[in-house]
Design a protein around this motif. Structure first.
Motif, PDB file in Angstrom:
ATOM      1  N   GLU A 131       0.483  -0.658   0.274  1.00 29.87           N
ATOM      2  CA  GLU A 131      -0.032  -0.029  -0.157  1.00 29.87           C
ATOM      3  C   GLU A 131       0.924   1.534   0.189  1.00 29.87           C
ATOM      4  O   GLU A 131       0.266   2.261  -0.866  1.00 29.87           O
ATOM      5  CB  GLU A 131      -1.051   0.192   1.673  1.00 29.87           C
ATOM      6  CG  GLU A 131      -1.902   0.720   1.321  1.00 29.87           C
ATOM      7  CD  GLU A 131      -2.583   0.817  -0.116  1.00 29.87           C
ATOM      8  OE1 GLU A 131      -3.822   2.750  -0.058  1.00 29.87           O
ATOM      9  OE2 GLU A 131      -2.524  -0.006  -0.945  1.00 29.87           O
ATOM     10  N   ARG A 134       2.548   1.458  -3.134  1.00 28.98           N
ATOM     11  CA  ARG A 134       1.128   2.212  -4.940  1.00 28.98           C
ATOM     12  C   ARG A 134       0.382   3.481  -4.056  1.00 28.98           C
ATOM     13  O   ARG A 134       0.689   4.157  -5.405  1.00 28.98           O
ATOM     14  CB  ARG A 134      -0.172   1.641  -4.018  1.00 28.98           C
ATOM     15  CG  ARG A 134      -1.308   1.650  -4.944  1.00 28.98           C
ATOM     16  CD  ARG A 134      -2.721   1.125  -4.411  1.00 28.98           C
ATOM     17  NE  ARG A 134      -3.302   2.237  -3.693  1.00 28.98           N
ATOM     18  CZ  ARG A 134      -3.757   2.740  -3.734  1.00 28.98           C
ATOM     19  NH1 ARG A 134      -4.344   3.911  -4.360  1.00 28.98           N
ATOM     20  NH2 ARG A 134      -4.349   3.535  -2.196  1.00 28.98           N
ATOM     21  N   LEU A 135       1.113   4.102  -2.827  1.00 27.77           N
ATOM     22  CA  LEU A 135       0.505   5.928  -2.476  1.00 27.77           C
ATOM     23  C   LEU A 135       1.877   6.297  -3.047  1.00 27.77           C
ATOM     24  O   LEU A 135       1.297   7.538  -4.295  1.00 27.77           O
ATOM     25  CB  LEU A 135       0.489   5.875  -1.426  1.00 27.77           C
ATOM     26  CG  LEU A 135      -0.982   5.801  -0.631  1.00 27.77           C
ATOM     27  CD1 LEU A 135      -0.629   5.122   0.952  1.00 27.77           C
ATOM     28  CD2 LEU A 135      -2.374   6.503  -1.052  1.00 27.77           C
ATOM     29  N   ALA A 137       3.864   5.735  -5.676  1.00 31.48           N
ATOM     30  CA  ALA A 137       3.406   5.337  -6.981  1.00 31.48           C
ATOM     31  C   ALA A 137       2.570   6.469  -7.303  1.00 31.48           C
ATOM     32  O   ALA A 137       2.529   7.325  -8.975  1.00 31.48           O
ATOM     33  CB  ALA A 137       3.494   4.042  -7.362  1.00 31.48           C
ATOM     34  N   ALA A 138       1.613   6.593  -6.784  1.00 31.83           N
ATOM     35  CA  ALA A 138       0.545   7.647  -7.764  1.00 31.83           C
ATOM     36  C   ALA A 138       0.831   9.305  -6.692  1.00 31.83           C
ATOM     37  O   ALA A 138       0.301   9.954  -7.248  1.00 31.83           O
ATOM     38  CB  ALA A 138      -0.937   7.139  -6.655  1.00 31.83           C
ATOM     39  N   GLY A 139       1.468   9.522  -6.581  1.00 29.89           N
ATOM     40  CA  GLY A 139       2.076  11.067  -5.978  1.00 29.89           C
ATOM     41  C   GLY A 139       2.191  11.701  -4.946  1.00 29.89           C
ATOM     42  O   GLY A 139       2.634  12.978  -4.625  1.00 29.89           O
ATOM     43  N   TRP A 140       1.809  10.426  -3.338  1.00 27.31           N
ATOM     44  CA  TRP A 140       1.595  10.938  -2.269  1.00 27.31           C
ATOM     45  C   TRP A 140       3.413  10.810  -1.734  1.00 27.31           C
ATOM     46  O   TRP A 140       4.425  10.462  -2.095  1.00 27.31           O
ATOM     47  CB  TRP A 140       1.460   9.761  -1.237  1.00 27.31           C
ATOM     48  CG  TRP A 140      -0.350   9.846  -1.598  1.00 27.31           C
ATOM     49  CD1 TRP A 140      -1.073   9.364  -2.872  1.00 27.31           C
ATOM     50  CD2 TRP A 140      -1.296  10.590  -1.413  1.00 27.31           C
ATOM     51  NE1 TRP A 140      -2.289   9.342  -2.946  1.00 27.31           N
ATOM     52  CE2 TRP A 140      -2.550  10.189  -1.201  1.00 27.31           C
ATOM     53  CE3 TRP A 140      -1.133  11.702   0.187  1.00 27.31           C
ATOM     54  CZ2 TRP A 140      -3.762  10.722  -1.269  1.00 27.31           C
ATOM     55  CZ3 TRP A 140      -2.830  11.680   0.705  1.00 27.31           C
ATOM     56  CH2 TRP A 140      -4.333  11.739  -0.058  1.00 27.31           C
ATOM     57  N   ARG A 173      -0.145  15.048  -0.016  1.00 20.75           N
ATOM     58  CA  ARG A 173      -0.658  15.674  -1.015  1.00 20.75           C
ATOM     59  C   ARG A 173      -0.662  17.241  -0.770  1.00 20.75           C
ATOM     60  O   ARG A 173      -1.132  16.906  -0.020  1.00 20.75           O
ATOM     61  CB  ARG A 173      -1.507  14.644  -1.975  1.00 20.75           C
ATOM     62  CG  ARG A 173      -1.372  13.590  -2.653  1.00 20.75           C
ATOM     63  CD  ARG A 173      -2.280  13.571  -3.357  1.00 20.75           C
ATOM     64  NE  ARG A 173      -1.131  13.689  -4.670  1.00 20.75           N
ATOM     65  CZ  ARG A 173      -1.535  12.919  -6.028  1.00 20.75           C
ATOM     66  NH1 ARG A 173      -2.965  12.250  -6.347  1.00 20.75           N
ATOM     67  NH2 ARG A 173      -1.105  13.373  -7.521  1.00 20.75           N
ATOM     68  N   THR A 192     -11.505  12.472  -3.058  1.00 21.71           N
ATOM     69  CA  THR A 192     -10.644  11.595  -3.543  1.00 21.71           C
ATOM     70  C   THR A 192      -9.486  11.019  -3.405  1.00 21.71           C
ATOM     71  O   THR A 192      -9.534  10.086  -3.084  1.00 21.71           O
ATOM     72  CB  THR A 192     -10.658  12.046  -5.470  1.00 21.71           C
ATOM     73  OG1 THR A 192     -11.805  12.560  -6.410  1.00 21.71           O
ATOM     74  CG2 THR A 192      -9.878  11.225  -6.041  1.00 21.71           C
ATOM     75  N   ALA A 193      -9.020  12.186  -2.240  1.00 15.50           N
ATOM     76  CA  ALA A 193      -8.104  11.849  -1.631  1.00 15.50           C
ATOM     77  C   ALA A 193      -8.184  11.064  -0.511  1.00 15.50           C
ATOM     78  O   ALA A 193      -7.790  10.156  -0.416  1.00 15.50           O
ATOM     79  CB  ALA A 193      -7.422  13.347  -1.344  1.00 15.50           C
ATOM     80  N   ASP A 196      -8.654   7.476  -1.289  1.00 18.85           N
ATOM     81  CA  ASP A 196      -7.298   6.922  -1.682  1.00 18.85           C
ATOM     82  C   ASP A 196      -6.394   6.852  -0.386  1.00 18.85           C
ATOM     83  O   ASP A 196      -5.541   5.582  -0.041  1.00 18.85           O
ATOM     84  CB  ASP A 196      -6.330   6.975  -2.471  1.00 18.85           C
ATOM     85  CG  ASP A 196      -5.370   7.208  -3.746  1.00 18.85           C
ATOM     86  OD1 ASP A 196      -6.020   6.229  -3.537  1.00 18.85           O
ATOM     87  OD2 ASP A 196      -4.170   7.241  -4.070  1.00 18.85           O
TER      88      ASP A 196
END
Length: 218
Positions: A131, A134-135, A137-140, A173, A192-193, A196
């Protein structure tokens, strides 16, 4: 009151506060804070509450008792959902723009011990690592207080050593001010954030939980 965005006047208020962090400035401009910062933030939180729960809006005043910095006011306004949980949600407005985050910011010793046992576990550890990856890689940004050394009782070659070093773990973020901040698109950004962050916060709630120790007052 429905949320219609964060007015630019709120950001201008904080730009001024950064330059003049005094009671004189605060008193003169408190109406701008109330109307363009606190009111829209509360409207946003009310719209998010049916899905995420009620929020605590932080006081704008700094606790200067233990700080060398004696400026009286925070240069941002934040709010948190589930403040007493190991997995909470956060939103913040400042002159720099909007910030959202989730996870844990401060863990007591019993929580840190449970966190590390779960990270070292052959099932729960890979779940958290996946997890976090994943975060990221998603920009977190993956943040939180961590040790510079190997925690006692663990090996320096542990495959999840970086996670084991954490004494707190949260994902963040940040967005600089853009047109969407001033309308209802900001609501969807936060919604949305926060969605996530569901898996991270569920892992923390299941594996760390609330402290059994009495928190020390400062």
């Amino acid at each position: 009151m429905s949320f219609e965005g964060f007015p630019d006047e709120g950001l201008v208020f904080y730009e001024g506060l950064e330059a003049d962090n005094t009671k004189t400035y605060w008193t003169r401009h408190k109406g701008a804070y109330d109307d363009h910062v606190r009111a829209p933030l509360q409207a946003l939180l009310e719209e998010l509450a049916p899905e995420f729960g009620p929020a605590k809006v932080f006081r704008p005043y700094r606790d200067v008792r233990f700080s060398h910095d004696k400026t009286p006011y925070k240069t941002h306004q934040g709010a948190v959902v589930h403040p007493d949980s190991a997995g909470s949600l956060y939103v913040q407005l400042s002159a720099d723009g909007l910030m959202v985050a989730g996870g844990c910011w401060r863990l007591e010793s019993d929580q840190v011990a449970r966190y590390r046992r779960a990270v070292a576990d052959g099932v729960q550890g890979p779940r958290l690592q996946g997890e976090v990856d994943r975060l990221a890689a998603a920009g977190w940004a993956i943040e939180g207080q961590r040790l510079s050394r190997v925690p006692a009782g663990y090996s320096a070659d542990d495959e999840r050593l970086e996670l084991l070093r954490h004494r707190a773990l949260h994902a963040t973020r940040r967005w600089v001010p853009e047109d969407w901040l001033h309308d209802r698109r900001a609501l969807e950004k936060v919604r949305t954030a926060w969605r996530d962050l569901t898996t991270l916060n569920s892992w923390l709630a299941d594996n760390v939980g609330a402290t059994t120790k009495e928190r020390r007052s400062r």
